[in-house]
Write an enzyme that holds these catalytic residues in place. Structure first.
Site, mmCIF file in Angstrom:
data_model
loop_
_atom_site.group_PDB
_atom_site.id
_atom_site.type_symbol
_atom_site.label_atom_id
_atom_site.label_comp_id
_atom_site.label_asym_id
_atom_site.label_seq_id
_atom_site.Cartn_x
_atom_site.Cartn_y
_atom_site.Cartn_z
ATOM 1 N N SER A 177 84.354 92.926 -4.825
ATOM 2 C CA SER A 177 83.017 93.137 -5.398
ATOM 3 C C SER A 177 83.025 93.673 -6.822
ATOM 4 O O SER A 177 81.967 93.711 -7.453
ATOM 5 C CB SER A 177 82.220 94.102 -4.526
ATOM 6 O OG SER A 177 81.714 93.408 -3.434
ATOM 7 N N LYS A 181 81.553 91.509 -9.343
ATOM 8 C CA LYS A 181 80.092 91.412 -9.485
ATOM 9 C C LYS A 181 79.608 92.022 -10.803
ATOM 10 O O LYS A 181 78.537 91.673 -11.300
ATOM 11 C CB LYS A 181 79.404 92.089 -8.294
ATOM 12 C CG LYS A 181 79.734 91.403 -6.965
ATOM 13 C CD LYS A 181 79.224 92.192 -5.762
ATOM 14 C CE LYS A 181 79.611 91.519 -4.453
ATOM 15 N NZ LYS A 181 79.228 92.319 -3.263
ATOM 16 N N TYR A 224 81.100 82.101 -5.095
ATOM 17 C CA TYR A 224 81.096 83.551 -4.800
ATOM 18 C C TYR A 224 82.424 83.994 -4.168
ATOM 19 O O TYR A 224 83.047 84.964 -4.610
ATOM 20 C CB TYR A 224 79.899 83.868 -3.879
ATOM 21 C CG TYR A 224 79.911 85.270 -3.326
ATOM 22 C CD1 TYR A 224 79.492 86.349 -4.106
ATOM 23 C CD2 TYR A 224 80.350 85.528 -2.036
ATOM 24 C CE1 TYR A 224 79.515 87.645 -3.607
ATOM 25 C CE2 TYR A 224 80.369 86.818 -1.527
ATOM 26 C CZ TYR A 224 79.955 87.871 -2.313
ATOM 27 O OH TYR A 224 79.990 89.151 -1.821
ATOM 28 N N TYR A 248 77.342 100.797 -2.952
ATOM 29 C CA TYR A 248 76.512 100.524 -1.766
ATOM 30 C C TYR A 248 75.797 101.789 -1.318
ATOM 31 O O TYR A 248 75.279 102.529 -2.147
ATOM 32 C CB TYR A 248 77.374 99.930 -0.635
ATOM 33 C CG TYR A 248 78.207 98.773 -1.093
ATOM 34 C CD1 TYR A 248 77.599 97.635 -1.609
ATOM 35 C CD2 TYR A 248 79.589 98.803 -1.053
ATOM 36 C CE1 TYR A 248 78.352 96.556 -2.045
ATOM 37 C CE2 TYR A 248 80.350 97.730 -1.487
ATOM 38 C CZ TYR A 248 79.718 96.617 -1.982
ATOM 39 O OH TYR A 248 80.460 95.559 -2.414
ATOM 40 N N VAL A 298 85.945 95.805 -1.614
ATOM 41 C CA VAL A 298 86.600 96.033 -0.325
ATOM 42 C C VAL A 298 88.119 95.813 -0.375
ATOM 43 O O VAL A 298 88.810 96.086 0.601
ATOM 44 C CB VAL A 298 86.011 95.201 0.838
ATOM 45 C CG1 VAL A 298 84.635 95.684 1.226
ATOM 46 C CG2 VAL A 298 86.018 93.725 0.548
HETATM 47 N N1 GLU Z 1 83.835 89.295 -0.841
HETATM 48 C C1 GLU Z 1 83.347 90.463 -0.158
HETATM 49 C C2 GLU Z 1 82.234 90.097 0.770
HETATM 50 O O1 GLU Z 1 81.409 89.325 0.411
HETATM 51 C C3 GLU Z 1 82.909 91.480 -1.166
HETATM 52 C C4 GLU Z 1 82.455 92.774 -0.542
HETATM 53 C C5 GLU Z 1 82.991 93.985 -1.292
HETATM 54 O O2 GLU Z 1 83.972 93.926 -2.014
HETATM 55 O O3 GLU Z 1 82.411 95.042 -1.118
HETATM 56 O O4 GLU Z 1 82.134 90.561 1.859
#
Ligand code: GLU
Length: 315
Positions: free
Chosen positions: A68, A71, A195, A247, A265
């Site tokens: 993430s 992002k 994505y 988050y 993650v």
């Molecule tokens: N590719 C992961 C997902 O979509 C990213 C989530 C993350 O890194 O927090 O679940």
């Protein structure tokens, strides 16, 4: 009275030693099978300051899945593409829910709370994809990250992308749900394909810290002298990282660390000390909110010793 300059080499050395010695390492993500194979014993840290000095230690040269954290880079690209029109597709408020929650989407007519929860990042990816083919879009994202890191060797870990694609039922549900509200413009498969692949970009702590440096320096990378975004946009991306980057653990991260940050993650965190440095830390074990357990503790220690929290508090 001005503060003495922190001894960054000593701080990195101490933090790395402390973190290597700790036994509480959190739990590696298992919902993406390929990530479940990563050794939780890794710990890497890199600081690149605004003068271009690099202070790095531990497993700082081992590439890991940035997940993430990508992002931040896709948000930057999407804002460059359509500017403030982006906020038609995604909001700017913290979610207070898990990173892959679907509940809130129903209440908010398919418009995700912010660009850093999964639904929001999928909507941002969809914006970048519009008018292009998936492969072209992915190439554009990868080249942008390579440009930011000033390193053409940054690549996508295809095994991680395929692994997530095979098991991405929940992201698929989020994307289809948003499509039903007209928030997603392109084919759900195409948007998700891009994505999953940008989440699978692999970087070392040092590459990642370099890539974040423009956010520490009003939108310009001081190493290359190249402008990435305006100072105003950099400030706003930092604000979103502070309020939404972890988050439903974002409040706790602001409270303990006090820097804009984005976790993934894969166990990485990119943290921005405005006017000072860009910091990347990696420890694969996660806490309950899905953020790197030791990564957060290491950054807390680092801001305590450097006095870099944006909230002050140095005595
Ligand atoms: N590719 C992961 C997902 O979509 C990213 C989530 C993350 O890194 O927090 O679940």
């Amino acid at each position: 009275m001005s503060q003495p300059e922190p001894d960054l080499a000593a701080i990195v050395r101490d933090v790395v030693a402390d973190m290597h010695a700790r036994e509480d390492r959190g739990t590696v993500a298992t919902y993406i099978p390929e990530l479940a194979n990563v050794d939780p014993g890794y710990f890497g840290l890199a600081i690149v300051d605004v003068a271009g000095n690099v202070y790095a230690g531990g497993d700082c040269a081992v590439p890991f899945s940035i997940q993430s954290i990508s992002k931040v880079f896709t948000l930057t690209l999407a804002l460059g593409r359509i500017g403030d029109r982006l906020w038609r597709y995604v909001g700017r408020e913290p979610s207070g829910n898990r990173f892959n929650s679907i509940v809130q989407l129903e209440h908010e007519a398919g418009v995700p709370r912010n660009p850093f929860i999964n639904a929001g990042a999928i909507a941002v990816t969809d914006v970048i994809l519009s008018g292009r083919q998936p492969r072209e879009t992915l190439g554009e994202i990868l080249r942008f990250v390579q440009f930011l890191a000033d390193d053409a060797t940054v690549s996508i870990d295809k095994d991680v992308a395929d692994s997530e694609k095979r098991t991405g039922y929940r992201n698929s549900a989020l994307a289809n749900y948003m499509k039903s509200f007209g928030v997603i413009q392109n084919s759900v498969d195409y948007t998700l394909g891009v994505y999953f692949h940008h989440c699978a970009i692999a970087m070392t702590c040092e590459q990642l810290a370099r890539a974040g440096l423009f956010l520490s320096c009003n939108g310009t990378n001081p190493l290359t002298g190249l402008s990435v975004v305006s100072a105003e946009r950099a400030r706003r991306i930092n604000a979103l990282m502070l309020t939404c980057g972890h988050y439903d653990g974002s409040g706790e991260f602001a409270y303990r660390v006090g820097l804009p940050g984005k976790s993934g993650v894969g166990g990485g965190i990119l943290a921005i000390a405005p006017g000072k440095a860009s910091i990347a830390v990696w420890s694969p074990g996660l806490d309950e909110a899905g953020n790197s357990h030791l990564g957060r503790i290491a950054l807390e220690e680092l801001t305590r010793r450097t006095g870099w929290s944006i909230f002050g508090g140095v005595s």
